[in-house]
Write a protein that holds these residues in place. Structure first.
Motif, PDB file in Angstrom:
ATOM      1  N   LEU A  65       0.849  -1.183   0.000  1.00 60.44           N
ATOM      2  CA  LEU A  65       0.000   0.000   0.000  1.00 60.44           C
ATOM      3  C   LEU A  65       0.883   1.231   0.000  1.00 60.44           C
ATOM      4  N   ASP A  66       0.751   2.019  -1.021  1.00 62.71           N
ATOM      5  CA  ASP A  66       1.636   3.170  -1.188  1.00 62.71           C
ATOM      6  C   ASP A  66       1.154   4.350  -0.355  1.00 62.71           C
ATOM      7  N   LYS A  67       2.106   5.095   0.173  1.00 61.33           N
ATOM      8  CA  LYS A  67       1.820   6.373   0.825  1.00 61.33           C
ATOM      9  C   LYS A  67       2.334   7.477  -0.083  1.00 61.33           C
ATOM     10  N   THR A  68       1.464   8.388  -0.443  1.00 61.27           N
ATOM     11  CA  THR A  68       1.847   9.490  -1.320  1.00 61.27           C
ATOM     12  C   THR A  68       1.953  10.774  -0.516  1.00 61.27           C
ATOM     13  N   GLN A  69       2.800  11.657  -0.992  1.00 59.81           N
ATOM     14  CA  GLN A  69       2.969  12.961  -0.360  1.00 59.81           C
ATOM     15  C   GLN A  69       2.946  14.022  -1.436  1.00 59.81           C
ATOM     16  N   SER A  70       2.164  15.045  -1.212  1.00 60.22           N
ATOM     17  CA  SER A  70       2.072  16.116  -2.201  1.00 60.22           C
ATOM     18  C   SER A  70       2.166  17.472  -1.510  1.00 60.22           C
ATOM     19  N   PHE A  71       2.743  18.393  -2.227  1.00 62.56           N
ATOM     20  CA  PHE A  71       2.824  19.786  -1.779  1.00 62.56           C
ATOM     21  C   PHE A  71       2.074  20.627  -2.797  1.00 62.56           C
TER      22      PHE A  71
END
Length: 879
Positions: free
Chosen positions: A634-640
């Motif tokens: 299960l991927d964890k994504t991070q966005s700004f």
């Protein structure tokens, strides 16, 4: 952790140690009757620009301010759409203050005012409809599209200064919510006095000035207190036999509103655009529970954006009933029911070239689609929106029963694909806000259940799927339940408000997939899934809002979220159990350096879990040329993200402008890896590979209303760049897409004998992929001209010229022209119109498309020349 809870406890304590006073009284009209819902603000006597407190008059006209920290004199200001603005100086404490308000003199006969058609009063901008309407306009939506600062997209959504409106009021009531296209297209402009733009609109009265809002709403002001109006239309035509029908009666008074509608046609006019479900209001989105979940579909045919071109056959019917009743206690009961049945048939010829590592794969297909969409949507809403209470509870049911069929022919043979992506959803949304002195407590609870049994049937697949069999069915059974519950309250400390909150949410999903071939179940583990997903989460947040310090407003939010996830895929004996801690801070700044200039900055960091369907280890048939699978992680994504918006609004002079910059990047540890074979078959799966997607854009627009010549000038533009990573046939690439869009518009209403509108959209797109580079130019130009003969006769034409040019696929263009003759009898409610569509009998036109791994050339087939005779009339009083 202990220190965090101590901090929350400490910030939740409010110390009251100063002497407090109260002000109460009653507001009356000039007949001595109570004036209801009058906005009342209290200002310091020596600094009237500041606001001490804010309330509304009740049903008996009374109002009350309690526990005020006021010394000396103060100013009471009374504002209402029905009464003239009035101010009164008081010396607290004081009781039984009584004031009589005078009515606004121009409420009913506003259309007769001869000075500027744009009025500005604080954050409210009023456009007098009669000053912008022309003889060939029918609905209020026809007029709104011409107003400076406004844009209306193809779906009917209304934008002001580049921002989608949050609410579409009719006489201060929100009957249709986000489905306002129904009123915008069918409410005759002859029944409307003005369109009000409500900037910085706070829709919850109990919040008043406690929580500033950047939302923009519009209010449709009618000419009469009791209005019976609406639209009706009947059309017949030949080549082939054509028809259109519309009966949409409307009734509006102070406490009740009703819009009923039947609309149907086979003229190529889609009615599904009136099924919007999303609303962005007060910083949050609602309506997402009604969105259709689609896991299977036939190959789509996307309609290009060319005006006047009819690219498909259709039979569409829409039934809608919308009723609102407002009691004397301000309690509203609202019922919204809609049913859509729409069949669309479309034909295209498509040539696609896939870029592989060392070769190019080209495929040509003739495709015909037949899609039937049946949608039933029902809402029952109970609400109360007064100064001492906000309550809204909506119960929703939405059911989708689509049936799509596609026939495809290529050199390899024929395929047929049938999709049944059924979906039903039940939801309940509660929003309760209780003011307690200068504080409040807010409870928000959302519950949603979805049921999606879906099938994809492929007959005689001439692709790699033929190894499964000649009659293949992809089965998907999905059920999900979600609840999210939030409690938050405010703690005022001087000019600062703290908004601590706690959220509990729970998600459950059961998603089963399997494949049948030639009547037998394929028992291979790699072709089936049985996924069960549980996610439990708790979020703690503290939002800090610093109310205007001079010309600045600052908001900072610091939410921490803890999630526990347990998932299993029984078909693959995979189990996932893990905890995740996320921190998603955001900050916004509102700055008003000048009276007419406003600057908004919003940015933050978002961490989230990937869609649980990424855990589908077994392959599913995503289309007749593709297989897709997820993975075991299960991927964890991070966005700004960062957005900067500057707005200039001199509405009184007719000049409005905006400029916006947006930047976002998305980081992920996994990406889709695609393998494209020589016959164009695509196999996709998740691959562990760190990647970043970047998107940035600069957009802006100006509009200017030139009063002496009654002309509106608009110019919009955008520069956008995207960097999209991809993994194709074992190699990683980055696709860079740049686009430049310029869109000028002019609407001339100077003469009583004619009017004209001219618009153009020029789009230059640049694509860079691997070592290749391509450029595509699209130009969409429109010219409309109408001549008025003795006010009763109108002759007009609408021409659209579409042009595309690509280095790889050459140049293509299309010309579409419609001719009109309209007869408008004097003092009559109806019009008679004769229309010729596609005068030059254009047969087809070509559109070009480029993506990260392919370039396509699509031929669309246009409906032939058509002759139509229509009768249209407005219900109610004469126009």
């Amino acid at each position: 952790m202990k220190n965090i809870w101590l901090l929350i406890l400490f910030t939740s304590i409010q110390v009251i140690g100063r002497p407090q006073v109260s002000i109460s009284g009653r507001v009356l009209d000039d007949n001595g009757k109570p004036a209801v819902n009058v906005s009342i603000t209290l200002h310091p006597y020596h600094n009237p620009k500041n606001i001490i407190s804010y309330t509304f008059s009740q049903d008996d006209g009374t109002f009350c301010f309690t526990k005020l920290n006021v010394q000396g004199k103060a100013i009471l200001s009374f504002h209402s759409m029905e009464f003239a603005d009035t101010s009164l100086i008081v010396s607290p404490p004081c009781k039984n203050v009584e004031i009589t308000l005078k009515p606004k003199l121009n409420r009913i006969d506003e259309v007769k005012v001869t000075n500027s058609p744009i009025r500005v009063k604080g954050d409210t901008i009023s456009y007098l409809v009669s000053s912008f309407a022309s003889a060939n306009d029918f609905s209020v939506g026809d007029v709104i599209e011409k107003l400076p600062g406004f844009n209306v997209d193809e779906s009917g959504a209304v934008y002001y200064q580049g921002k989608k409106i949050s609410t579409y009021y009719i006489e201060g009531l929100d009957l249709l919510e986000d489905n306002y296209t129904l009123a915008n297209k069918n409410l005759p402009h002859s029944s409307v006095a003005a369109v009000d733009v409500l900037k910085n609109h706070q829709s919850i009265k109990a919040l008043g000035k406690i929580i500033p809002s950047n939302d923009v709403a519009i209010n449709i002001r009618l000419k009469n207190n009791i209005t019976i109006t609406g639209a009706a239309n009947g059309t017949i035509g030949v080549e082939p036999l054509l028809w259109n029908g519309n009966i949409t009666p409307m009734i509006f008074n102070k406490n009740q509103q009703l819009i009923a509608s039947w609309q149907g046609n086979n003229l190529g006019e889609k009615l599904s655009t009136q099924f919007s479900t999303l609303t962005f209001k007060n910083g949050s989105m609602s309506g997402s529970s009604s969105i259709k979940k689609v896991y299977v579909s036939i190959p789509n045919i996307f309609s290009p954006k060319i005006g006047n071109a009819i690219l498909f056959d259709n039979i569409s019917n829409l039934y809608s009933l919308n009723y609102l009743n407002k009691s004397k206690s301000e309690l509203e009961l609202k019922v919204n029911l809609s049913y859509l049945n729409e069949e669309i048939d479309q034909h295209k010829v498509n040539s696609v070239s896939y870029f592989l590592n060392d070769s190019i794969v080209s495929i040509s297909e003739d495709q015909g689609n037949s899609e039937l969409e049946s949608v039933l949507k029902g809402d029952v809403t109970i609400s109360k929106n007064v100064s001492d209470l906000y309550l809204k509870n909506k119960i929703n049911y939405t059911g989708y029963w689509p049936n799509g069929f596609s026939k495809l022919a290529s050199l390899n043979g024929q395929n047929s694909v049938k999709a049944l992506p059924n979906h039903q959803t039940f939801s309940n949304n509660l929003d309760l806000l209780l003011p307690i002195n200068d504080n409040f407590i807010n409870i928000i609870s959302d519950v949603d259940y979805d049921f999606s049994p879906q099938k994809l049937k492929i007959l005689a697949p001439n692709t790699q799927l033929q190894s499964f069999g000649s009659d293949i069915i992809q089965n998907i059974n999905s059920q999900s339940f979600r609840t999210m519950n939030t409690v938050y309250f405010n703690i005022p400390i001087g000019k600062t408000n703290l908004f601590p909150s706690v959220t509990f949410d729970y998600d459950w999903l059961n998603h089963e997939t399997y494949i049948d071939a030639d009547g037998l179940r394929l028992d291979n583990d790699s072709l089936k899934n049985s996924l069960t997903w549980h996610k439990t989460g708790v979020s703690v947040s503290n939002k800090i809002s610093i109310n205007p310090i001079g010309k600045v407003t600052l908001n900072v939010s610091t939410p921490f979220s803890l999630y526990y996830v347990k998932a299993s895929n029984e078909s693959h004996h995979k189990v996932l159990s893990n905890k995740y801690l996320f921190f998603n801070p955001t900050a916004s700044l509102k700055f008003k350096p000048l009276k007419l200039v406003e600057l908004d900055i919003f940015g933050g960091l978002t961490n989230r879990l990937e869609d649980p369907l990424a855990l589908l280890s077994g392959y599913t048939i995503a289309g007749y040329r593709s297989l897709s699978a997820g993975g075991n992680h299960l991927d964890k994504t991070q966005s700004f993200f960062l957005s900067i918006d500057a707005k200039y609004n001199s509405s009184s002079s007719g000049f409005i402008g905006y400029l916006g910059y947006n930047y976002s990047n998305l980081c992920s540890k996994y990406m889709k890896a695609q393998t494209i074979s020589g016959d164009g078959f695509v196999i996709s799966s998740n691959l562990q590979n760190l990647n970043t997607s970047i998107s940035k854009s600069l957009s802006g627009g100006i509009s200017f209303y030139v009063l002496p010549i009654k002309t509106t000038l608009k110019l919009d533009g955008e520069i956008r760049q995207s960097e999209l990573p991809s993994y194709l046939n074992g190699q990683e690439y980055t696709m860079i897409v740049k686009s430049y869009v310029v869109e000028p518009k002019i609407n001339i209403g100077y003469s009583k004998y004619w009017n004209a509108s001219i618009s153009s959209q020029l789009n230059l797109s640049e694509y860079s992929f691997q070592s290749s580079f391509s450029t595509t130019i699209e130009s969409n130009n429109s010219f409309n001209f109408f001549i008025y003969i003795k006010k009763s006769h109108i002759i007009g034409e609408q021409t659209n010229w579409y042009y595309t040019k690509s280095e790889l696929l050459g140049t293509n263009s299309a010309l579409m022209t419609n001719l009109y003759y309209k007869y408008k009898p004097k003092k009559s409610r109806f019009d008679i119109e004769f229309r010729v569509r596609n005068v030059f009998d254009s047969k087809q036109f070509v559109q070009l498309y480029t993506s990260d791994s392919q370039i396509s050339r699509t031929i669309y087939f246009v409906q032939p020349r058509q002759f139509l005779l229509s009768i249209q009339w407005s219900l109610g009083s004469n126009r």
